[in-house]
Design a protein around this motif. Structure first.
Motif, PDB file in Angstrom:
ATOM      1  N   THR A 146     113.356  69.893  95.747  1.00 32.04           N
ATOM      2  CA  THR A 146     111.913  69.725  95.539  1.00 32.04           C
ATOM      3  C   THR A 146     111.150  70.409  96.666  1.00 32.04           C
ATOM      4  N   THR A 183     122.458  63.519  98.252  1.00 34.65           N
ATOM      5  CA  THR A 183     121.938  64.011  96.968  1.00 34.65           C
ATOM      6  C   THR A 183     120.720  63.167  96.566  1.00 34.65           C
ATOM      7  N   GLY A 184     119.743  63.856  96.030  1.00 36.21           N
ATOM      8  CA  GLY A 184     118.512  63.188  95.614  1.00 36.21           C
ATOM      9  C   GLY A 184     117.547  62.949  96.756  1.00 36.21           C
ATOM     10  N   GLY A 193     115.619  65.120  98.110  1.00 38.99           N
ATOM     11  CA  GLY A 193     114.391  65.911  97.945  1.00 38.99           C
ATOM     12  C   GLY A 193     114.488  67.346  98.419  1.00 38.99           C
TER      13      GLY A 193
END
Ligand SMILES: Nc1ncnc2c1ncn2[C@@H]1O[C@H](COP(=O)(O)OP(=O)(O)OP(=O)(O)O)[C@@H](O)[C@H]1O
Length: 577
Positions: free
Chosen positions: A376, A370-371, A373
């Motif tokens: 995005t 998680t996080g 990208g």
């Protein structure tokens, strides 16, 4: 800012503005003429007992009054119409600008502030314009005309006006000056109340779950009290205005009667002239009061205009191409080359040198902690934001050069948190393809494993959907969002963790149906669940914004430590083989 905003948006209404100015001019002249006629009737008709004179001038007075009323009605009608049209135009301009904003600008202003700016701020400007149309012409003419007419009645008595007008002007401007900063604070605090309220409504379930009602009540009370305090402070100043004006009016009336009585006594003035003088004094004071009222609104409207202009003057960071590409040669090849993305104000990019090729007929998966990208990266394709370095190509064309309509037709993203609009199941499904038939909608629902649930609803396709899709479950919302994308039939499907709320069986059934449905399309799937992506043609492993591996499940299991770690955290070695 206010002048700039008005100049930009009042242009199309020159004709009604000229007309209403003329009507105001006429009605003000009529108002100014009436006390003189009254004085004439008293001095030449009543005092001399001339009934014919009274009837003749009385008739004239009625005619002038009728003219005044008609002009007034006409001026107010055109004024209200033009001010409302201005409000509508400014709201539309703000709305258009906000529609063009990317996630970056939306984040900068915040939804509550944008809503306040589009509604309350525009309304303040609209109200000032309405007041100005009514008063801007009549107040100065009434004030100056009143002074001239008063001078015409009696010059020595007009000395009283020399004292009254400056005293009134100075005291009023002192009060208005103190109001300005308060109005800015008021609009900002209104924003805060809207923000807190919105957060509390949308986060209602979390508040209940954590039993934070008391804390949230306190937070709202704080914001509400702050708004009340500043409103009370401005209210106090406004309240001060009228007693100030009335004190000056009453004192000056006493002075006029006192000095006027002496002038009548000494034979220098007639009784009718004194009545007219008193009427003119009232008209002058009324004019100053009306102007004051308008000036009271100016600071607030100025602050609002500044806030509106701030939105109108902000360009989207996702700029539409000047000469857009309107046709694509091939069908749905997606390529990301050396993409870097940095959120505004962030020190580190969240994506670095990302390369990806997704071809038609293939499923490309993206996995990562998680996080890392993933969302995005998907957001770069439909241009929710643009790369800060590198490029994203669809069929060989940089997405920044593509016609936005063509891009939207070619690429469809099912977001991580799908949003449904208020309406019905059918209106939501037809969002990207208004011409889709009912059969197409049912087919999409079948593929998205939502047919049974929609068929079970009382009104089927016509079943109501609440704003945000809050009257269906998270999994149902996800499936409806997937069906909506299927109805659109894009060439590139982007699924951002779109199967996370589904149970394993539904997830598997959906992927199998989807594979048949999108066989010729390019599919990119972001997922946390290994079972969702293990059969993909290519899997991209993201770690802290970098691609650390690419290949099939078996290739990656053989040589990619990050992938192995993710897989083995969910499956046993035997299951993963
Ligand atoms: N609007 C934003 N402003 C600043 N930073 C952001 C913003 N949105 C995301 N980030 C940061 O960018 C990084 C990547 O976020 P992203 O949502 O793309 O991750 P993800 O891999 O999709 O995560 P998840 O699997 O949890 O959905 C995160 O470190 C996050 O903190």
């Amino acid at each position: 800012m206010l002048i700039k905003l008005l100049r930009a948006h009042l242009g199309p209404y020159k004709k009604p503005i000229v007309l209403l100015v003329l009507l105001q001019l006429l009605q003000t002249c009529a108002t100014l003429y009436l006390p003189s006629l009254n004085a004439d009737i008293i001095d030449n008709g009543v005092v001399k007992g001339d009934a014919g004179y009274i009837l003749e001038f009385g008739g004239l007075m009625i005619a002038v009054s009728v003219l005044q009323v008609l002009c007034n009605v006409g001026a107010v009608f055109y004024g209200a119409r033009t001010a409302s049209a201005l409000g509508r135009d400014v709201r539309a301009a703000v709305f258009d600008r906000v529609q063009s904003f990317s996630a970056r600008e939306l984040g900068r202003f915040g939804a509550p502030s944008l809503i306040t700016r589009t509604t309350n701020d525009v309304q303040q400007v609209q109200m000032l314009v309405l007041m100005s149309f009514t008063l801007m012409v009549s107040a100065p003419i009434m004030c100056i005309g009143g002074i001239i007419m008063a001078l015409g009645q009696d010059v020595p008595l007009s000395a009283v006006l020399l004292a009254v007008v400056p005293v009134l002007g100075i005291s009023v401007s002192l009060i208005v000056k103190r109001m300005r900063p308060l109005f800015r604070t008021m609009q900002e605090r209104l924003d805060t109340v809207n923000r807190v309220l919105r957060e509390q409504i949308t986060g209602n379930r979390v508040i209940r779950a954590f039993v934070r009602d008391g804390y949230e009540e306190e937070r709202f009370r704080g914001a509400n009290t702050e708004l009340t305090d500043v409103s009370v402070a401005t209210g106090r100043l406004m309240a001060l205005m009228f007693p100030t004006v009335m004190t000056v009016v009453n004192l000056s009336s006493v002075a006029v009667v006192w000095f006027g009585a002496h002038r009548i006594d000494s034979g220098g003035m007639q009784i009718g002239a004194l009545t007219a003088f008193l009427a003119y004094l009232m008209q002058i004071v009324m004019a100053v009061m009306m102007a004051t009222f308008m000036f009271m609104m100016v600071p607030r409207a100025e602050v609002c205009a500044e806030r509106i202009e701030e939105v109108l003057g902000t360009d989207s960071s996702v700029v539409p191409p000047v000469s857009p590409v309107t046709e694509l040669r091939r069908h749905g090849q997606l390529e990301v080359r050396g993409a870097e993305f940095r959120y505004p104000g962030a020190e580190e990019p969240v994506l670095r040198a990302v390369d990806l090729v997704a071809r038609p007929g293939e499923t490309t998966a993206i996995i990562g902690s998680t996080g890392s990208g993933k969302s995005t990266l998907l957001g770069l394709v439909p241009r929710l934001f643009d790369v800060t370095d590198g490029e994203v190509l669809v069929d060989g064309e940089d997405v920044r050069t593509l016609d936005p309509v063509l891009l939207a037709k070619t690429v469809s993203l099912v977001p991580q948190k799908p949003y449904l609009f208020s309406g019905t199941v059918a209106t939501n499904l037809r969002y990207g393809n208004p011409d889709a038939t009912d059969e197409e909608l049912w087919h999409a629902l079948e593929v998205a494993q939502a047919k049974e649930f929609v068929a079970g609803l009382e009104h089927g396709l016509e079943a109501p959907i609440a704003q945000g899709g809050t009257n269906v479950s998270g999994g149902q919302r996800q499936r409806l969002a997937i069906a909506r994308t299927l109805v659109q039939r894009p060439e590139i499907y982007l699924f951002d963790d779109s199967f996370s709320a589904l149970d394993y069986a539904t997830d598997a059934a959906l992927r199998a149906a989807l594979a048949r449905e999108t066989a010729a399309a390019t599919v990119v799937i972001v997922a946390q669940r290994v079972s969702t992506i293990r059969d993909a043609d290519r899997i991209l492993v993201l770690d802290e914004g970098r691609v650390v591996g690419s290949g099939t499940h078996h290739e990656l299991m053989g040589g990619n430590e990050t992938y192995r770690e993710i897989v083995l955290s969910q499956l046993t070695e035997a299951e993963a083989a």
